[in-house]
Scaffold this motif. Structure first.
Motif, PDB file in Angstrom:
ATOM      1  N   LEU A  14       0.858  -1.181   0.000  1.00 17.76           N
ATOM      2  CA  LEU A  14       0.000   0.000   0.000  1.00 17.76           C
ATOM      3  C   LEU A  14       0.898   1.236   0.000  1.00 17.76           C
ATOM      4  CD1 LEU A  14      -2.469  -1.240   2.753  1.00 17.76           C
ATOM      5  CD2 LEU A  14      -2.844  -1.266   0.289  1.00 17.76           C
ATOM      6  N   PRO A  15       1.434   1.609  -1.162  1.00 17.40           N
ATOM      7  CA  PRO A  15       2.410   2.705  -1.218  1.00 17.40           C
ATOM      8  C   PRO A  15       1.851   4.038  -0.740  1.00 17.40           C
ATOM      9  CG  PRO A  15       1.823   1.959  -3.438  1.00 17.40           C
ATOM     10  CD  PRO A  15       1.171   1.031  -2.469  1.00 17.40           C
ATOM     11  N   GLU A  16       0.558   4.280  -0.963  1.00 21.11           N
ATOM     12  CA  GLU A  16      -0.032   5.548  -0.520  1.00 21.11           C
ATOM     13  C   GLU A  16       0.026   5.686   0.998  1.00 21.11           C
ATOM     14  OE1 GLU A  16      -1.810   3.270  -2.267  1.00 21.11           O
ATOM     15  OE2 GLU A  16      -1.797   4.114  -4.278  1.00 21.11           O
ATOM     16  N   ASP A  17      -0.006   4.553   1.710  1.00 21.63           N
ATOM     17  CA  ASP A  17       0.053   4.556   3.173  1.00 21.63           C
ATOM     18  C   ASP A  17       1.444   4.187   3.688  1.00 21.63           C
ATOM     19  OD1 ASP A  17      -2.700   5.224   3.869  1.00 21.63           O
ATOM     20  OD2 ASP A  17      -3.183   3.353   2.831  1.00 21.63           O
ATOM     21  N   LYS A  18       2.408   4.154   2.772  1.00 14.45           N
ATOM     22  CA  LYS A  18       3.800   3.832   3.117  1.00 14.45           C
ATOM     23  C   LYS A  18       3.900   2.499   3.852  1.00 14.45           C
ATOM     24  CE  LYS A  18       5.215   8.619   3.319  1.00 14.45           C
ATOM     25  NZ  LYS A  18       4.028   9.409   3.237  1.00 14.45           N
ATOM     26  N   PHE A  19       3.193   1.488   3.291  1.00 16.43           N
ATOM     27  CA  PHE A  19       3.205   0.160   3.906  1.00 16.43           C
ATOM     28  C   PHE A  19       3.519  -0.884   2.847  1.00 16.43           C
ATOM     29  CE2 PHE A  19       1.153  -3.835   5.062  1.00 16.43           C
ATOM     30  CZ  PHE A  19       1.717  -4.045   6.300  1.00 16.43           C
ATOM     31  N   SER A  20       4.544  -1.681   3.112  1.00 14.09           N
ATOM     32  CA  SER A  20       4.902  -2.783   2.229  1.00 14.09           C
ATOM     33  C   SER A  20       5.433  -3.921   3.096  1.00 14.09           C
ATOM     34  CB  SER A  20       5.962  -2.348   1.228  1.00 14.09           C
ATOM     35  OG  SER A  20       6.254  -3.403   0.352  1.00 14.09           O
ATOM     36  N   SER A  21       4.928  -5.110   2.857  1.00 21.81           N
ATOM     37  CA  SER A  21       5.332  -6.256   3.669  1.00 21.81           C
ATOM     38  C   SER A  21       5.301  -7.515   2.823  1.00 21.81           C
ATOM     39  CB  SER A  21       4.374  -6.401   4.861  1.00 21.81           C
ATOM     40  OG  SER A  21       4.697  -7.538   5.605  1.00 21.81           O
ATOM     41  N   SER A  22       6.228  -8.422   3.100  1.00 20.86           N
ATOM     42  CA  SER A  22       6.251  -9.714   2.433  1.00 20.86           C
ATOM     43  C   SER A  22       6.607 -10.776   3.467  1.00 20.86           C
ATOM     44  CB  SER A  22       7.280  -9.719   1.302  1.00 20.86           C
ATOM     45  OG  SER A  22       7.165 -10.911   0.565  1.00 20.86           O
ATOM     46  N   PHE A  23       5.968 -11.919   3.344  1.00 17.41           N
ATOM     47  CA  PHE A  23       6.143 -12.989   4.333  1.00 17.41           C
ATOM     48  C   PHE A  23       6.181 -14.318   3.598  1.00 17.41           C
ATOM     49  CE2 PHE A  23       4.175 -16.090   7.247  1.00 17.41           C
ATOM     50  CZ  PHE A  23       5.013 -15.951   8.338  1.00 17.41           C
ATOM     51  N   ARG A  24       7.146 -15.147   3.925  1.00 21.99           N
ATOM     52  CA  ARG A  24       7.276 -16.480   3.321  1.00 21.99           C
ATOM     53  C   ARG A  24       7.125 -17.520   4.425  1.00 21.99           C
ATOM     54  NH1 ARG A  24       9.856 -19.263  -1.024  1.00 21.99           N
ATOM     55  NH2 ARG A  24      10.798 -21.198  -0.308  1.00 21.99           N
ATOM     56  N   TYR A  25       6.207 -18.452   4.220  1.00 24.78           N
ATOM     57  CA  TYR A  25       5.939 -19.481   5.225  1.00 24.78           C
ATOM     58  C   TYR A  25       5.992 -20.849   4.563  1.00 24.78           C
ATOM     59  CZ  TYR A  25       3.585 -21.834   9.117  1.00 24.78           C
ATOM     60  OH  TYR A  25       3.276 -22.668  10.157  1.00 24.78           O
ATOM     61  N   ASP A  26       7.084 -21.562   4.791  1.00 27.89           N
ATOM     62  CA  ASP A  26       7.267 -22.900   4.232  1.00 27.89           C
ATOM     63  C   ASP A  26       6.803 -23.905   5.283  1.00 27.89           C
ATOM     64  OD1 ASP A  26       7.958 -25.106   2.792  1.00 27.89           O
ATOM     65  OD2 ASP A  26      10.068 -24.600   2.589  1.00 27.89           O
ATOM     66  N   TRP A  27       5.510 -24.082   5.388  1.00 28.78           N
ATOM     67  CA  TRP A  27       4.900 -24.860   6.473  1.00 28.78           C
ATOM     68  C   TRP A  27       4.793 -26.340   6.166  1.00 28.78           C
ATOM     69  CZ3 TRP A  27       0.357 -27.516   5.642  1.00 28.78           C
ATOM     70  CH2 TRP A  27      -0.292 -27.243   4.433  1.00 28.78           C
ATOM     71  N   HIS A  28       4.905 -26.700   4.922  1.00 25.60           N
ATOM     72  CA  HIS A  28       4.654 -28.092   4.549  1.00 25.60           C
ATOM     73  C   HIS A  28       5.969 -28.799   4.228  1.00 25.60           C
ATOM     74  CE1 HIS A  28       2.341 -31.470   3.013  1.00 25.60           C
ATOM     75  NE2 HIS A  28       3.166 -31.492   1.980  1.00 25.60           N
ATOM     76  N   ASN A  29       6.285 -29.811   4.994  1.00 28.24           N
ATOM     77  CA  ASN A  29       7.500 -30.585   4.746  1.00 28.24           C
ATOM     78  C   ASN A  29       7.269 -31.584   3.620  1.00 28.24           C
ATOM     79  OD1 ASN A  29       8.943 -29.433   6.911  1.00 28.24           O
ATOM     80  ND2 ASN A  29       7.859 -30.763   8.332  1.00 28.24           N
ATOM     81  N   GLN A  30       8.340 -31.885   2.921  1.00 26.93           N
ATOM     82  CA  GLN A  30       8.285 -32.973   1.957  1.00 26.93           C
ATOM     83  C   GLN A  30       8.414 -34.283   2.731  1.00 26.93           C
ATOM     84  OE1 GLN A  30      11.622 -31.597  -0.481  1.00 26.93           O
ATOM     85  NE2 GLN A  30      10.237 -31.825  -2.222  1.00 26.93           N
ATOM     86  N   TYR A  31       7.618 -35.253   2.347  1.00 26.17           N
ATOM     87  CA  TYR A  31       7.662 -36.550   3.017  1.00 26.17           C
ATOM     88  C   TYR A  31       7.850 -37.651   1.995  1.00 26.17           C
ATOM     89  CZ  TYR A  31       5.603 -34.399   7.166  1.00 26.17           C
ATOM     90  OH  TYR A  31       5.362 -33.621   8.260  1.00 26.17           O
ATOM     91  N   ILE A  32       8.641 -38.628   2.375  1.00 27.14           N
ATOM     92  CA  ILE A  32       8.699 -39.893   1.654  1.00 27.14           C
ATOM     93  C   ILE A  32       8.223 -40.932   2.656  1.00 27.14           C
ATOM     94  CG2 ILE A  32      10.135 -41.618   0.540  1.00 27.14           C
ATOM     95  CD1 ILE A  32      11.978 -39.369  -0.366  1.00 27.14           C
ATOM     96  N   ARG A  33       7.187 -41.655   2.293  1.00 23.62           N
ATOM     97  CA  ARG A  33       6.600 -42.637   3.212  1.00 23.62           C
ATOM     98  C   ARG A  33       6.705 -44.037   2.622  1.00 23.62           C
ATOM     99  NH1 ARG A  33       2.865 -38.338   3.320  1.00 23.62           N
ATOM    100  NH2 ARG A  33       2.620 -37.438   5.376  1.00 23.62           N
ATOM    101  N   LEU A  34       7.151 -44.954   3.439  1.00 25.62           N
ATOM    102  CA  LEU A  34       7.145 -46.369   3.096  1.00 25.62           C
ATOM    103  C   LEU A  34       6.318 -47.056   4.166  1.00 25.62           C
ATOM    104  CD1 LEU A  34       8.165 -48.693   1.309  1.00 25.62           C
ATOM    105  CD2 LEU A  34      10.115 -48.886   2.884  1.00 25.62           C
ATOM    106  N   THR A  35       5.201 -47.634   3.774  1.00 26.39           N
ATOM    107  CA  THR A  35       4.318 -48.287   4.750  1.00 26.39           C
ATOM    108  C   THR A  35       3.951 -49.685   4.274  1.00 26.39           C
ATOM    109  OG1 THR A  35       2.329 -47.346   3.723  1.00 26.39           O
ATOM    110  CG2 THR A  35       3.283 -46.125   5.543  1.00 26.39           C
ATOM    111  N   TYR A  36       3.777 -50.550   5.234  1.00 24.20           N
ATOM    112  CA  TYR A  36       3.274 -51.898   4.964  1.00 24.20           C
ATOM    113  C   TYR A  36       2.093 -52.123   5.895  1.00 24.20           C
ATOM    114  CZ  TYR A  36       2.927 -56.902   4.382  1.00 24.20           C
ATOM    115  OH  TYR A  36       2.465 -58.157   4.111  1.00 24.20           O
ATOM    116  N   SER A  37       0.993 -52.525   5.338  1.00 24.57           N
ATOM    117  CA  SER A  37      -0.184 -52.805   6.157  1.00 24.57           C
ATOM    118  C   SER A  37      -0.737 -54.172   5.777  1.00 24.57           C
ATOM    119  CB  SER A  37      -1.249 -51.722   5.974  1.00 24.57           C
ATOM    120  OG  SER A  37      -1.633 -51.638   4.621  1.00 24.57           O
TER     121      SER A  37
END
Length: 149
Positions: A100-123
């Motif tokens: 919002l340049p008119e209000d002199k406000f600029s913000s950026s946020f990066r959130y890497d919340w999801h992990n990569q998973y490799i799953r090996l399951t036997y049922s």
């Protein structure tokens, strides 16, 4: 194959800032799942998700997505072996921007919340398959029966 698409159009208008703004954002959400049965008890699944840019107030979420895949082997003795990976391309990351340049406000946020998973399951199934299925009555069904009698 299953595919779901959602189209949207967002419009945000502020009323509390010194310089009020209107922000428009068209959007698309896509989910695709494809399952392929292969010979000898094997199957393969690939799924993907894409979310285009979207708004939350005057904050803009950048586009993100995810590609997932897995393979499965079913054995005759009731066993199943699965190997799967989530977010193969590491693209399921939230990036939020507010400008919002008119209000002199600029913000950026990066959130890497999801992990990569490799799953090996036997049922596998345990127990006796020869037993009869038991029907469980619920209290609500019994109550309904009393009311109609």
């Amino acid at each position: 194959m299953t595919c779901a698409l959602t189209l949207q159009y967002q419009r945000v208008q502020t009323s509390h800032l010194e310089h009020n703004v209107v922000v428009d954002q068209p959007g698309l959400n896509a989910n695709v799942v494809s399952q392929i049965k292969l010979p000898k008890g094997f199957s393969f699944e690939v799924s993907g998700m894409y979310q285009s840019a979207s708004l939350s107030g005057v904050v803009r979420y950048r586009a993100l997505g995810s590609l997932n895949a897995g393979v499965q082997k079913t054995f005759r003795k009731n066993g199943t072996l699965r190997l799967a990976m989530d977010d193969i391309l590491a693209t399921n990351v939230w990036v939020l921007d507010a400008d919002l340049p008119e209000d002199k406000f600029s913000s950026s946020f990066r959130y890497d919340w999801h992990n990569q998973y490799i799953r090996l399951t036997y049922s596998f199934t345990i127990g006796n398959k020869m037993l009869k299925t038991v029907t469980v009555k619920r209290g609500a069904e019994e109550e309904r029966g009393r009311v109609t009698d």
